[in-house]
Design an enzyme around this catalytic site. Structure first.
Site, PDB file in Angstrom:
ATOM      1  N   VAL A  11       0.824  -1.207   0.000  1.00  0.00           N
ATOM      2  CA  VAL A  11       0.000   0.000   0.000  1.00  0.00           C
ATOM      3  C   VAL A  11       0.862   1.263   0.000  1.00  0.00           C
ATOM      4  CG1 VAL A  11      -1.669   1.339   1.355  1.00  0.00           C
ATOM      5  CG2 VAL A  11      -1.982  -1.116   1.069  1.00  0.00           C
ATOM      6  N   ASP A  30      10.701   2.880   5.910  1.00  0.00           N
ATOM      7  CA  ASP A  30      10.378   1.505   6.300  1.00  0.00           C
ATOM      8  C   ASP A  30      11.467   1.011   7.236  1.00  0.00           C
ATOM      9  OD1 ASP A  30       8.329  -0.713   4.750  1.00  0.00           O
ATOM     10  OD2 ASP A  30       9.902  -1.515   6.069  1.00  0.00           O
ATOM     11  N   LYS A  35      14.696  -3.942   2.499  1.00  0.00           N
ATOM     12  CA  LYS A  35      13.753  -3.360   1.547  1.00  0.00           C
ATOM     13  C   LYS A  35      14.222  -1.972   1.102  1.00  0.00           C
ATOM     14  CE  LYS A  35       9.237  -4.511   2.036  1.00  0.00           C
ATOM     15  NZ  LYS A  35       7.860  -4.517   2.568  1.00  0.00           N
ATOM     16  N   PHE A 152      -8.354   1.935  -1.367  1.00  0.00           N
ATOM     17  CA  PHE A 152      -9.259   0.955  -1.991  1.00  0.00           C
ATOM     18  C   PHE A 152      -8.575   0.266  -3.162  1.00  0.00           C
ATOM     19  CE2 PHE A 152     -11.990   4.169   0.031  1.00  0.00           C
ATOM     20  CZ  PHE A 152     -12.759   3.348   0.853  1.00  0.00           C
ATOM     21  N   ALA A 252     -17.514 -16.814  -9.192  1.00  0.00           N
ATOM     22  CA  ALA A 252     -17.469 -17.942  -8.259  1.00  0.00           C
ATOM     23  C   ALA A 252     -16.116 -18.639  -8.421  1.00  0.00           C
ATOM     24  CB  ALA A 252     -18.601 -18.904  -8.567  1.00  0.00           C
ATOM     25  N   CYS A 260      -6.207  -8.613   2.708  1.00  0.00           N
ATOM     26  CA  CYS A 260      -7.282  -7.728   3.175  1.00  0.00           C
ATOM     27  C   CYS A 260      -8.578  -8.422   3.552  1.00  0.00           C
ATOM     28  CB  CYS A 260      -7.544  -6.656   2.125  1.00  0.00           C
ATOM     29  SG  CYS A 260      -6.200  -5.476   2.043  1.00  0.00           S
TER      30      CYS A 260
HETATM   31  C1  UDX Z   1      -1.508  -2.660   3.991  1.00  0.00           C
HETATM   32  C2  UDX Z   1      -2.239  -1.955   5.110  1.00  0.00           C
HETATM   33  O1  UDX Z   1      -1.469  -1.126   5.772  1.00  0.00           O
HETATM   34  C3  UDX Z   1      -3.111  -2.895   5.813  1.00  0.00           C
HETATM   35  O2  UDX Z   1      -3.732  -2.337   6.883  1.00  0.00           O
HETATM   36  C4  UDX Z   1      -4.087  -3.237   4.771  1.00  0.00           C
HETATM   37  O3  UDX Z   1      -5.203  -3.871   5.261  1.00  0.00           O
HETATM   38  C5  UDX Z   1      -3.393  -4.076   3.751  1.00  0.00           C
HETATM   39  O4  UDX Z   1      -2.427  -3.328   3.178  1.00  0.00           O
HETATM   40  P1  UDX Z   1       0.532  -3.801   3.158  1.00  0.00           P
HETATM   41  O5  UDX Z   1       1.034  -2.581   2.502  1.00  0.00           O
HETATM   42  O6  UDX Z   1      -0.099  -4.825   2.287  1.00  0.00           O
HETATM   43  O7  UDX Z   1      -0.489  -3.408   4.316  1.00  0.00           O
HETATM   44  O8  UDX Z   1       1.569  -4.479   4.094  1.00  0.00           O
HETATM   45  P2  UDX Z   1       3.109  -4.748   3.837  1.00  0.00           P
HETATM   46  O9  UDX Z   1       3.350  -4.984   2.389  1.00  0.00           O
HETATM   47  O10 UDX Z   1       3.477  -5.768   4.837  1.00  0.00           O
HETATM   48  O11 UDX Z   1       3.771  -3.353   4.184  1.00  0.00           O
HETATM   49  C6  UDX Z   1       3.907  -2.818   5.449  1.00  0.00           C
HETATM   50  C7  UDX Z   1       5.300  -2.249   5.583  1.00  0.00           C
HETATM   51  O12 UDX Z   1       5.423  -1.566   6.825  1.00  0.00           O
HETATM   52  C8  UDX Z   1       6.411  -3.311   5.558  1.00  0.00           C
HETATM   53  O13 UDX Z   1       7.326  -3.004   4.532  1.00  0.00           O
HETATM   54  C9  UDX Z   1       7.056  -3.218   6.941  1.00  0.00           C
HETATM   55  O14 UDX Z   1       8.437  -3.437   6.918  1.00  0.00           O
HETATM   56  C10 UDX Z   1       6.725  -1.782   7.329  1.00  0.00           C
HETATM   57  N1  UDX Z   1       6.740  -1.527   8.769  1.00  0.00           N
HETATM   58  C11 UDX Z   1       6.049  -2.318   9.636  1.00  0.00           C
HETATM   59  C12 UDX Z   1       7.473  -0.448   9.261  1.00  0.00           C
HETATM   60  O15 UDX Z   1       8.102   0.285   8.493  1.00  0.00           O
HETATM   61  N2  UDX Z   1       7.461  -0.195  10.598  1.00  0.00           N
HETATM   62  C13 UDX Z   1       6.789  -0.974  11.482  1.00  0.00           C
HETATM   63  O16 UDX Z   1       6.816  -0.707  12.686  1.00  0.00           O
HETATM   64  C14 UDX Z   1       6.054  -2.070  10.982  1.00  0.00           C
HETATM   65  C1  UDX Z   2      -9.144  -5.784  -1.890  1.00  0.00           C
HETATM   66  C2  UDX Z   2     -10.165  -4.692  -2.234  1.00  0.00           C
HETATM   67  O1  UDX Z   2     -10.746  -4.962  -3.515  1.00  0.00           O
HETATM   68  C3  UDX Z   2      -9.524  -3.335  -2.193  1.00  0.00           C
HETATM   69  O2  UDX Z   2     -10.495  -2.324  -2.452  1.00  0.00           O
HETATM   70  C4  UDX Z   2      -8.952  -3.179  -0.816  1.00  0.00           C
HETATM   71  O3  UDX Z   2      -8.474  -1.925  -0.584  1.00  0.00           O
HETATM   72  C5  UDX Z   2      -7.900  -4.231  -0.564  1.00  0.00           C
HETATM   73  O4  UDX Z   2      -8.534  -5.493  -0.651  1.00  0.00           O
HETATM   74  P1  UDX Z   2      -7.243  -7.141  -3.141  1.00  0.00           P
HETATM   75  O5  UDX Z   2      -7.298  -8.027  -1.942  1.00  0.00           O
HETATM   76  O6  UDX Z   2      -5.936  -6.625  -3.600  1.00  0.00           O
HETATM   77  O7  UDX Z   2      -8.167  -5.851  -2.919  1.00  0.00           O
HETATM   78  O8  UDX Z   2      -7.883  -7.926  -4.382  1.00  0.00           O
HETATM   79  P2  UDX Z   2      -9.360  -8.211  -4.903  1.00  0.00           P
HETATM   80  O9  UDX Z   2      -9.371  -7.991  -6.352  1.00  0.00           O
HETATM   81  O10 UDX Z   2     -10.385  -7.497  -4.128  1.00  0.00           O
HETATM   82  O11 UDX Z   2      -9.510  -9.794  -4.663  1.00  0.00           O
HETATM   83  C6  UDX Z   2      -9.536 -10.338  -3.365  1.00  0.00           C
HETATM   84  C7  UDX Z   2      -9.795 -11.827  -3.429  1.00  0.00           C
HETATM   85  O12 UDX Z   2     -11.118 -12.093  -3.858  1.00  0.00           O
HETATM   86  C8  UDX Z   2      -8.884 -12.596  -4.381  1.00  0.00           C
HETATM   87  O13 UDX Z   2      -8.473 -13.811  -3.769  1.00  0.00           O
HETATM   88  C9  UDX Z   2      -9.766 -12.883  -5.571  1.00  0.00           C
HETATM   89  O14 UDX Z   2      -9.390 -14.063  -6.252  1.00  0.00           O
HETATM   90  C10 UDX Z   2     -11.118 -13.043  -4.905  1.00  0.00           C
HETATM   91  N1  UDX Z   2     -12.252 -12.751  -5.804  1.00  0.00           N
HETATM   92  C11 UDX Z   2     -12.429 -11.499  -6.286  1.00  0.00           C
HETATM   93  C12 UDX Z   2     -13.161 -13.769  -6.133  1.00  0.00           C
HETATM   94  O15 UDX Z   2     -13.025 -14.913  -5.689  1.00  0.00           O
HETATM   95  N2  UDX Z   2     -14.221 -13.452  -6.946  1.00  0.00           N
HETATM   96  C13 UDX Z   2     -14.425 -12.203  -7.436  1.00  0.00           C
HETATM   97  O16 UDX Z   2     -15.413 -12.006  -8.156  1.00  0.00           O
HETATM   98  C14 UDX Z   2     -13.499 -11.197  -7.103  1.00  0.00           C
END
Ligand code: UDX
Ligand code: UDX
Length: 429
Positions: A11, A30, A35, A152, A252, A260
């Site tokens: 994100v 980070d 990384k 999103f 499906a 998420c």
């Molecule tokens: C995000 C959101 O923040 C989470 O709440 C959401 O529901 C899913 O997406 P995401 O970006 O997917 O998380 O997580 P990740 O790829 O694990 O990235 C988080 C980063 O934060 C990592 O690179 C980790 O090293 C860093 N981190 C974590 C810090 O820099 N400081 C910390 O104390 C903990």
């Molecule tokens: C989701 C939300 O869509 C995004 O808005 C939010 O901020 C983060 O979480 P993401 O998890 O990256 O995004 O992917 P998404 O495309 O939503 O798919 C999630 C899961 O649902 C996947 O495992 C996908 O295979 C599954 N999926 C999705 C289905 O099984 N059927 C569908 O019709 C759509």
């Protein structure tokens, strides 16, 4: 504007890069040194279409930089986004300890006004806790605001989703914070829902839970289709033309995964419980999703009879196409269930193999789908990568010991598969 992202993951890194591309000065912080070093040396730690080019372009223009130092990030910016991960605790609650830690660190280092924005998905009331944490650690007694601005983005299309949002949700408590965030989001030309922080937090949990509900609903209908001989693809199409329902998220399959939906559902159920509401609907959404993964294994079992010592090929490991993310991927559960009954697993994924190798033991990783097909009793499609849609199915059939395909993502046409001589089972058809 001068922006800092704390947490350069799926994100933070993508959103920060997109803000830089719009002309802002962005610094990504980070605490993972590996990384940050990789990013500083021109590498990119995740696979996300379009991201590498965008990072290179903005680093080249000195608008995007990386550091492990929160102090450096805070000093270089006026808006600080918290985008650290919020993983699930065993009881389903979100683990907010990273959010607390960085809030404290930001508070201790800030020397001028800062707008602190929660970007990570968090339960309602987190904004209040961030405010409290910053207040008690505000070493230099500076003014600050807290805001909520949920993301999103979907992995695999994250750059596109950030640049072309359906809406921007902003939760604020002051006119100053509102003005800053309105200005930041002006170039996006999207509707802005301006609200209080709690409502913004709830919008995120409710949106993800609603989308997950749609998927579990269509999976439940797929089960009825299987029992009655109807075709879920046609049923979903017929439903989807209704603009009140819409076509999206009606595919499906083997269930949803990712970082998420499973986590946010559990957290939403948990926070509802905490406030005295038993969100039974969402509990059933979880149940249906778990059943879908078991259904794939049941289908394999029905087709090959005994699972012990059967060679099963898995095509697709990532939780969805166009990402290398393996978090909560349905393939993990399916492979574990098959292995627990003694099946021998071969697998291939176009980009998630490196991450998959850290998760699975006793799997043969193959170089392409044809190598997976070699000698297997059954092939299982777990991720709908485009390249699987285009494979030479006659060649695949020749290589397999038994021409059985269980298609967990409905990517092939059942009639055509029958014509080619496969025993073919999709989901809900
Ligand atoms: C995000 C959101 O923040 C989470 O709440 C959401 O529901 C899913 O997406 P995401 O970006 O997917 O998380 O997580 P990740 O790829 O694990 O990235 C988080 C980063 O934060 C990592 O690179 C980790 O090293 C860093 N981190 C974590 C810090 O820099 N400081 C910390 O104390 C903990
Ligand atoms: C989701 C939300 O869509 C995004 O808005 C939010 O901020 C983060 O979480 P993401 O998890 O990256 O995004 O992917 P998404 O495309 O939503 O798919 C999630 C899961 O649902 C996947 O495992 C996908 O295979 C599954 N999926 C999705 C289905 O099984 N059927 C569908 O019709 C759509």
């Amino acid at each position: 504007m001068r922006i800092c992202f704390v947490g350069a993951g799926y994100v933070g890194l993508v959103t920060g890069t997109c803000f830089a591309d719009l002309g802002n000065d962005v610094i990504c912080v980070d605490n993972n040194e590996e990384k940050i070093n990789l990013l500083k040396n021109g590498g990119v730690p995740i696979y996300e279409p379009g991201l590498n080019e965008m990072i290179a372009r903005n680093v080249g223009k000195n608008r995007l930089s990386f550091t492990t130092s929160i102090t450096e990030g805070v000093e270089a910016s006026d808006i600080i986004f918290i985008a650290v991960n919020t993983p699930p605790l065993p009881n389903g609650d979100a683990d907010l300890s990273f959010v607390e830690t960085v809030s404290k660190e930001i508070a201790q280092t800030m020397k001028t006004y800062k707008l602190i924005v929660e970007k990570s998905t968090v339960p309602v009331e987190t904004g209040e806790w961030i405010k409290h944490t910053v207040q008690i650690n505000n070493k230099h007694q500076v003014e600050f605001d807290v805001a909520s601005n949920p993301e999103f983005l979907r992995e695999g299309t994250a750059v596109h989703d950030i640049m072309n949002p359906d809406r921007i949700v902003i939760g604020v408590e002051s006119a100053r914070a509102e003005k800053i965030l309105r200005e930041l989001y002006t170039p996006f030309n999207a509707p802005i829902v301006m609200t209080d922080i709690k409502s913004a937090e709830l919008i995120k949990h409710a949106s993800n839970s609603f989308l997950a509900t749609k998927i579990s609903f269509i999976n439940a209908v797929a089960n009825i289709c299987e029992r009655t001989g109807a075709d879920i693809i046609k049923v979903a199409e017929g439903m989807g033309y209704d603009t009140r329902i819409s076509k999206s998220f009606l595919n499906a399959g083997a269930g949803f995964g990712g970082s998420c939906f499973p986590k946010d559902l559990a957290a939403f159920i948990h926070i509802a419980q905490k406030y005295g509401y038993d969100f039974k609907l969402l509990k059933e959404v979880e149940n249906i999703n778990n059943e879908q993964k078991k259904l794939v294994v049941t289908k394999v079992k029905k087709a090959v009879w005994i699972l012990k010592d059967k060679k099963i090929g898995i095509l697709g490991l990532a939780f969805k196409p166009n990402t290398d993310d393996m978090r909560r991927a349905p393939a993990i559960d399916v492979i574990e269930m098959l292995q627990s009954e003694g099946s021998v697993i071969k697998a291939f994924d176009p980009v998630a193999m490196d991450r998959a190798k850290q998760i699975f033991k006793n799997i043969t990783f193959c170089k392409d789908p044809y190598e997976v097909a070699e000698g297997v009793d059954c092939l299982v499609i777990m991720t709908e990568w485009n390249e699987f849609k285009e494979i030479d199915l006659s060649l695949v059939k020749d290589k397999m010991a038994n021409p059985i395909i269980i298609d967990g993502r409905n990517i092939y046409d059942p009639a055509k598969m029958k014509e080619l001589g496969f025993v073919y089972h999709g989901i809900g058809r």
